[in-house]
Motif scaffolding. Structure first.
Motif, PDB file in Angstrom:
ATOM      1  N   SER A  46     -25.523 -13.200 -13.716  1.00 33.41           N
ATOM      2  CA  SER A  46     -26.758 -12.496 -13.337  1.00 33.41           C
ATOM      3  C   SER A  46     -27.666 -12.400 -14.551  1.00 33.41           C
ATOM      4  O   SER A  46     -27.197 -12.123 -15.658  1.00 33.41           O
ATOM      5  CB  SER A  46     -26.424 -11.085 -12.855  1.00 33.41           C
ATOM      6  OG  SER A  46     -27.591 -10.313 -12.722  1.00 33.41           O
ATOM      7  N   THR A  47     -28.945 -12.629 -14.344  1.00 33.22           N
ATOM      8  CA  THR A  47     -29.937 -12.353 -15.385  1.00 33.22           C
ATOM      9  C   THR A  47     -30.656 -11.054 -15.054  1.00 33.22           C
ATOM     10  O   THR A  47     -30.771 -10.160 -15.888  1.00 33.22           O
ATOM     11  CB  THR A  47     -30.980 -13.494 -15.457  1.00 33.22           C
ATOM     12  OG1 THR A  47     -30.311 -14.725 -15.668  1.00 33.22           O
ATOM     13  CG2 THR A  47     -31.974 -13.262 -16.580  1.00 33.22           C
ATOM     14  N   ARG A  48     -31.151 -10.940 -13.821  1.00 32.31           N
ATOM     15  CA  ARG A  48     -31.998  -9.815 -13.442  1.00 32.31           C
ATOM     16  C   ARG A  48     -31.228  -8.569 -13.016  1.00 32.31           C
ATOM     17  O   ARG A  48     -31.448  -7.480 -13.549  1.00 32.31           O
ATOM     18  CB  ARG A  48     -32.932 -10.213 -12.270  1.00 32.31           C
ATOM     19  CG  ARG A  48     -34.141 -11.003 -12.689  1.00 32.31           C
ATOM     20  CD  ARG A  48     -34.507 -12.013 -11.641  1.00 32.31           C
ATOM     21  NE  ARG A  48     -33.491 -13.035 -11.604  1.00 32.31           N
ATOM     22  CZ  ARG A  48     -33.507 -14.119 -12.406  1.00 32.31           C
ATOM     23  NH1 ARG A  48     -34.503 -14.316 -13.212  1.00 32.31           N
ATOM     24  NH2 ARG A  48     -32.528 -15.009 -12.368  1.00 32.31           N
ATOM     25  N   THR A  49     -30.350  -8.741 -12.015  1.00 31.74           N
ATOM     26  CA  THR A  49     -29.743  -7.558 -11.391  1.00 31.74           C
ATOM     27  C   THR A  49     -28.971  -6.736 -12.422  1.00 31.74           C
ATOM     28  O   THR A  49     -29.077  -5.513 -12.473  1.00 31.74           O
ATOM     29  CB  THR A  49     -28.835  -8.006 -10.229  1.00 31.74           C
ATOM     30  OG1 THR A  49     -29.596  -8.895  -9.400  1.00 31.74           O
ATOM     31  CG2 THR A  49     -28.351  -6.828  -9.418  1.00 31.74           C
ATOM     32  N   ARG A  97     -20.985  -7.212  -7.913  1.00 27.62           N
ATOM     33  CA  ARG A  97     -21.486  -8.531  -7.479  1.00 27.62           C
ATOM     34  C   ARG A  97     -20.258  -9.400  -7.230  1.00 27.62           C
ATOM     35  O   ARG A  97     -19.528  -9.729  -8.172  1.00 27.62           O
ATOM     36  CB  ARG A  97     -22.397  -9.138  -8.542  1.00 27.62           C
ATOM     37  CG  ARG A  97     -22.740 -10.581  -8.246  1.00 27.62           C
ATOM     38  CD  ARG A  97     -23.862 -11.104  -9.099  1.00 27.62           C
ATOM     39  NE  ARG A  97     -25.151 -10.612  -8.650  1.00 27.62           N
ATOM     40  CZ  ARG A  97     -26.329 -11.166  -8.925  1.00 27.62           C
ATOM     41  NH1 ARG A  97     -26.375 -12.259  -9.647  1.00 27.62           N
ATOM     42  NH2 ARG A  97     -27.453 -10.656  -8.486  1.00 27.62           N
ATOM     43  N   HIS A 124     -27.936  -9.128  -0.111  1.00 27.62           N
ATOM     44  CA  HIS A 124     -28.495  -8.793  -1.427  1.00 27.62           C
ATOM     45  C   HIS A 124     -29.484  -7.638  -1.203  1.00 27.62           C
ATOM     46  O   HIS A 124     -30.695  -7.791  -1.363  1.00 27.62           O
ATOM     47  CB  HIS A 124     -29.184 -10.023  -2.030  1.00 27.62           C
ATOM     48  CG  HIS A 124     -29.375  -9.943  -3.513  1.00 27.62           C
ATOM     49  ND1 HIS A 124     -29.035  -8.836  -4.264  1.00 27.62           N
ATOM     50  CD2 HIS A 124     -29.895 -10.845  -4.404  1.00 27.62           C
ATOM     51  CE1 HIS A 124     -29.324  -9.060  -5.531  1.00 27.62           C
ATOM     52  NE2 HIS A 124     -29.835 -10.264  -5.644  1.00 27.62           N
ATOM     53  N   CYS A 255     -36.734 -14.969  -5.242  1.00 19.23           N
ATOM     54  CA  CYS A 255     -35.908 -13.906  -5.849  1.00 19.23           C
ATOM     55  C   CYS A 255     -35.407 -14.298  -7.229  1.00 19.23           C
ATOM     56  O   CYS A 255     -34.928 -13.449  -7.967  1.00 19.23           O
ATOM     57  CB  CYS A 255     -34.795 -13.483  -4.905  1.00 19.23           C
ATOM     58  SG  CYS A 255     -33.305 -14.429  -5.022  1.00 19.23           S
TER      59      CYS A 255
HETATM   60  N1   CP Z   1     -32.474 -12.194  -8.076  1.00 19.40           N
HETATM   61  C1   CP Z   1     -31.285 -11.989  -8.678  1.00 19.40           C
HETATM   62  O1   CP Z   1     -30.359 -11.385  -8.105  1.00 19.40           O
HETATM   63  O2   CP Z   1     -31.216 -12.435  -9.948  1.00 19.40           O
HETATM   64  P1   CP Z   1     -29.870 -12.517 -10.806  1.00 19.40           P
HETATM   65  O3   CP Z   1     -28.916 -13.446 -10.063  1.00 19.40           O
HETATM   66  O4   CP Z   1     -30.276 -13.034 -12.128  1.00 19.40           O
HETATM   67  O5   CP Z   1     -29.283 -11.126 -10.886  1.00 19.40           O
END
Ligand code: CP
Length: 303
Positions: A46-49, A97, A124, A255
């Motif tokens: 994951s980068t964002r979540t 996750r 999600h 997303c």
């Molecule tokens: N949109 C999203 O969930 O990004 P990540 O997989 O980077 O968390």
């Protein structure tokens, strides 16, 4: 209270979460009851979540502890039910996750603290809340807004976005290859609240659409089928030619992570119709609102 499924969210729940987010945006300060600990238990990258949750809990006066499943005793056979009991004994929230939704339910069943779905094979929901909040920032009346999800219409992101957006009554269209069936449970549930159309015809599907949404063709866990999937979904690339069929002022969402030149062109994702960076920024805001909402719900439950 947990946030496991978008299907569990009523319009009232969503509006309460959006109201908390609006109040945070206006500068209202919320602090959780005590120094809260959020454990992030992740089986996938994951980068964002991850970072959105870590920064959200930090700004709320707490701490995040991130665990990559590969570094736990899970790799040597420890059960998820035991892990959930242990992690919830150390923390106030767990965000997980996972590959399988059934594993998330197993964690929730054995956790003594709220469990949040940070993405699994079916859902999600935290992404969908940030997405619909972002759409609301651009189109005040969601019941008169139309959204089209283009490409791989059988994904977790499509399921959760359709479900959360449906609560507001605007039409939702799934546009993808004939051979790909969207999840019937999610389509049927959304149809209780709004019109859902499924089509392989891009021109028809995008007529009068306000929001064009796409996602990667190769979700985490599908890497072995990557080439086949790229071929299958290639005609559904979101590009400037495709956007001519949508409304002139349509916005484009993704997303992320994005593969420029595959599901979307660089010209579109980095162009004036794209709201993807705002959408990504809103993940931290909405994660804060979700944590506050869940802790308020826990307090109400105890009263
Ligand atoms: N949109 C999203 O969930 O990004 P990540 O997989 O980077 O968390």
């Amino acid at each position: 209270m947990n946030l496991l499924d978008s299907l569990d969210l009523t319009k009232g729940d969503i509006l309460k979460i959006f109201d908390i987010a609006d109040r945070i945006e206006k500068g209202e300060r919320f602090s959780l009851k005590k120094h809260p600990i959020l454990v992030l238990y992740f089986e996938k990258p994951s980068t964002r979540t991850r970072i959105a949750f870590e920064s959200a809990i930090t700004e709320l006066g707490g701490n995040a502890i991130f665990i990559d499943e590969k570094t736990t005793q899970r790799t040597r056979g420890e059960t998820l039910s035991d892990i959930a009991k242990i992690l919830s004994g150390y923390s106030d929230f767990i965000a997980a996750r996972l590959y399988k939704h059934k594993d998330l339910l197993e964690i929730a069943k054995n956790s003594s603290v709220p469990v949040i779905n940070a993405l699994d094979d079916l859902e999600h929901p935290t992404q969908a809340l940030a997405d619909v909040y972002t759409i609301r920032n651009h189109r005040k009346n969601l019941s008169k807004t139309s959204v089209a999800f283009v490409g791989d219409i059988a994904t977790n992101t499509a399921n959760s976005l359709m479900t959360v957006f449906s609560r507001f009554g605007g039409p939702f269209t799934l546009i993808g290859p004939k051979s790909v069936n969207p999840n019937a449970t999610y389509v049927n549930k959304a149809r209780e609240y709004c019109k859902v159309s499924v089509t392989d015809d891009i021109e028809d599907g995008l007529e009068d659409v306000d929001v064009v949404y796409t996602d990667t063709y190769v979700s985490m866990g599908e890497e072995l089928e990557a080439e086949q999937r790229r071929k299958l979904f290639a005609p559904y690339q979101v590009n400037s030619a495709m956007l001519k069929y949508a409304k002139k002022d349509a916005i484009v969402m993704h997303c992320l992570m994005a593969h420029r030149g595959e599901e979307i062109t660089g010209e579109v994702i980095d162009g004036p119709k794209s709201v993807v960076w705002e959408q990504a920024r809103n993940k931290k805001l909405l994660n804060k609102a979700i944590l506050i909402y869940l802790s308020q719900s826990e307090d109400d439950h105890l009263e």
